[in-house]
Design a protein around this motif. Structure first.
Motif, short mmCIF file in Angstrom:
data_model
loop_
_atom_site.label_atom_id
_atom_site.label_comp_id
_atom_site.label_asym_id
_atom_site.label_seq_id
_atom_site.Cartn_x
_atom_site.Cartn_y
_atom_site.Cartn_z
N ILE A 48 0.83 -1.21 0.00
CA ILE A 48 0.00 0.00 0.00
C ILE A 48 0.86 1.26 0.00
O ILE A 48 0.42 2.33 -0.42
CB ILE A 48 -0.98 -0.01 1.20
N GLU A 49 2.10 1.12 0.44
CA GLU A 49 3.01 2.28 0.45
C GLU A 49 3.33 2.77 -0.96
O GLU A 49 3.81 3.90 -1.13
CB GLU A 49 4.30 1.91 1.16
N LYS A 50 3.05 1.95 -1.97
CA LYS A 50 3.27 2.36 -3.35
C LYS A 50 2.19 3.35 -3.82
O LYS A 50 2.35 4.00 -4.86
CB LYS A 50 3.27 1.14 -4.27
N PHE A 51 1.10 3.44 -3.06
CA PHE A 51 -0.04 4.25 -3.49
C PHE A 51 -0.30 5.46 -2.58
O PHE A 51 -0.74 6.50 -3.07
CB PHE A 51 -1.30 3.38 -3.55
N VAL A 52 -0.09 5.30 -1.30
CA VAL A 52 -0.36 6.39 -0.37
C VAL A 52 0.78 6.51 0.64
O VAL A 52 1.47 5.53 0.93
CB VAL A 52 -1.69 6.18 0.40
N VAL A 255 -8.72 -3.76 -1.69
CA VAL A 255 -8.26 -2.37 -1.76
C VAL A 255 -7.02 -2.21 -2.63
O VAL A 255 -6.96 -1.31 -3.47
CB VAL A 255 -8.02 -1.81 -0.34
N LEU A 256 -6.02 -3.06 -2.46
CA LEU A 256 -4.81 -2.93 -3.27
C LEU A 256 -5.09 -3.18 -4.75
O LEU A 256 -4.55 -2.49 -5.61
CB LEU A 256 -3.72 -3.89 -2.77
N TYR A 257 -5.97 -4.12 -5.04
CA TYR A 257 -6.35 -4.36 -6.44
C TYR A 257 -7.11 -3.16 -6.99
O TYR A 257 -6.93 -2.76 -8.14
CB TYR A 257 -7.19 -5.63 -6.55
N LYS A 263 -5.38 3.41 -11.14
CA LYS A 263 -4.32 4.01 -11.96
C LYS A 263 -4.52 3.68 -13.44
O LYS A 263 -4.29 4.51 -14.31
CB LYS A 263 -2.95 3.51 -11.48
N ILE A 264 -4.95 2.46 -13.71
CA ILE A 264 -5.24 2.08 -15.09
C ILE A 264 -6.45 2.86 -15.61
O ILE A 264 -6.43 3.38 -16.73
CB ILE A 264 -5.50 0.56 -15.17
N ALA A 265 -7.49 2.96 -14.78
CA ALA A 265 -8.70 3.67 -15.19
C ALA A 265 -8.40 5.12 -15.53
O ALA A 265 -8.96 5.68 -16.49
CB ALA A 265 -9.75 3.59 -14.08
N LYS A 266 -7.54 5.75 -14.74
CA LYS A 266 -7.22 7.16 -15.00
C LYS A 266 -6.73 7.35 -16.44
O LYS A 266 -7.17 8.27 -17.15
CB LYS A 266 -6.15 7.63 -14.02
N ASN A 267 -5.82 6.51 -16.89
CA ASN A 267 -5.25 6.65 -18.23
C ASN A 267 -6.27 6.35 -19.32
O ASN A 267 -6.31 7.03 -20.36
CB ASN A 267 -4.03 5.75 -18.38
#
Length: 341
Positions: A48-52, A255-257, A263-267
């Motif tokens: 989760i540290e990769k995201f927040v 949550v991690l998924y 991030k994929i949806a944003k692009n």
């Protein structure tokens, strides 16, 4: 008219909103009166540290691994020897995500009907919201998903009992017993000043939890948990997180998924707006990309879940006797099949 309406102010919807709001006019619609209040253990891997950026105030405890218990009490210890997962206060976590947003959050607002044509109309008990796209981030019982008449492969129950018993153990405990739960397991999570007991499966109840752990005084939490993804893209719409059934089949965690999918949806959303094309043809790439990232782990997790359903207690005992603790300790709790394929 908004660019994007996100239905659901859980972790997945709030995180996606944080990724989108600088480029788009976003509104978040949530049926509850505030962020938080989701029934969730809040046990998240260190990934989760990769995201927040982790705030110590959210963390109740940290664990280094898990102890798995077979029906005949064979134990397999899976440990990292360092922090493998954080036990978070989910309410504080969600409220932090909400407080960091500048886009409007419409709480206490329930979506009752959806109309999709040249744009999206969300008919709610507080009026009509219009947008060019809608994101379903509204959990296992998603109103957005129901509009498209699709559903996850299955929905199971998760029940939690929280006691004021202090527990600072370094490990989570999981118990498998087919005579009691045919398709899931019991668990105990140390929460520092508190202890969490829980069960996952189709036919579970609090009497089972009380009997197995000899519980008396506790607070109840329960939730539906979707397992097995459904179609996650439609004209002017994407589904994310539990709304799409994008969870880990072995634990129900999502949550991690969901953060990976956000991030994929944003692009993909940016591409749709750049082309002014919100059709399935364009939005389909969202599902293709999350399947590339998560698909092998979800697919093999579903195979493992079906195998568990068919096993007898003696089969589980035999399997545990063959486990190699050293190899299992190297597995990533979010991507255990990462090296396959």
């Amino acid at each position: 008219m908004h660019d994007i309406a996100i239905v659901g102010a859980g972790a997945s919807g709030l995180y996606l909103a944080s990724l989108l709001e600088k480029e788009f006019d976003v509104v978040v619609i949530e049926e509850h009166k505030q962020a938080g209040g989701k029934a969730c253990s809040g046990l998240y891997s260190a990934n989760i540290e990769k995201f927040v950026d982790i705030n110590e105030s959210w963390i109740e405890h940290a664990v280094e691994g898990a102890v798995l218990h077979s029906p005949n009490s064979t134990e397999v210890k899976v440990t990292k020897g360092k922090t493998a997962a954080y036990v978070m206060n989910r309410d504080l976590f969600d409220r932090h995500l909400a407080s960091g947003l500048s886009c409007p959050l419409k709480f206490d607002t329930r979506v009752e009907k959806i109309k999709i044509g040249n744009h999206v109309k969300l008919l709610t008990d507080k009026g009509i919201f219009e947008s060019r796209m809608v994101i379903g981030a509204d959990g296992a019982n998603s109103a957005v998903r129901r509009h498209f008449k699709t559903s996850p492969k299955e929905i199971v129950n998760g029940i939690i009992a929280i006691t004021n018993q202090q527990d600072c153990s370094k490990n989570v405990d999981l118990w498998f017993n087919k005579k009691l739960i045919s398709d899931g397991f019991f668990w105990k999570i140390p929460r520092g000043k508190r202890t969490e007991y829980g069960a996952l499966g189709r036919n579970i109840n609090y009497n089972m939890l009380e009997s197995f752990f000899r519980l008396r005084d506790y607070k109840k939490h329960a939730a539906f948990i979707p397992i097995g993804p459904c179609k996650s893209y439609f004209d002017r719409c994407l589904l994310i997180g539990d709304a799409a059934g994008i969870t880990k089949p072995w634990s129900g965690g999502g949550v991690l998924y969901a953060f990976n999918c956000a991030k994929i949806a944003k692009n993909v959303i940016k591409t749709a707006f750049d082309r002014n094309d919100f059709s399935e043809r364009v939005l389909k790439s969202y599902e293709g990309q999350w399947k590339t990232k998560l698909g092998i782990n979800i697919a093999l997790g579903l195979v493992a879940r079906e195998a568990l359903k068919s096993m007898a207690d003696r089969d589980i005992d035999s399997l545990f006797a063959k486990f190699n603790e050293k190899k299992m300790s190297r597995l990533d709790m979010d991507f255990p099949f990462a090296d396959i394929g």
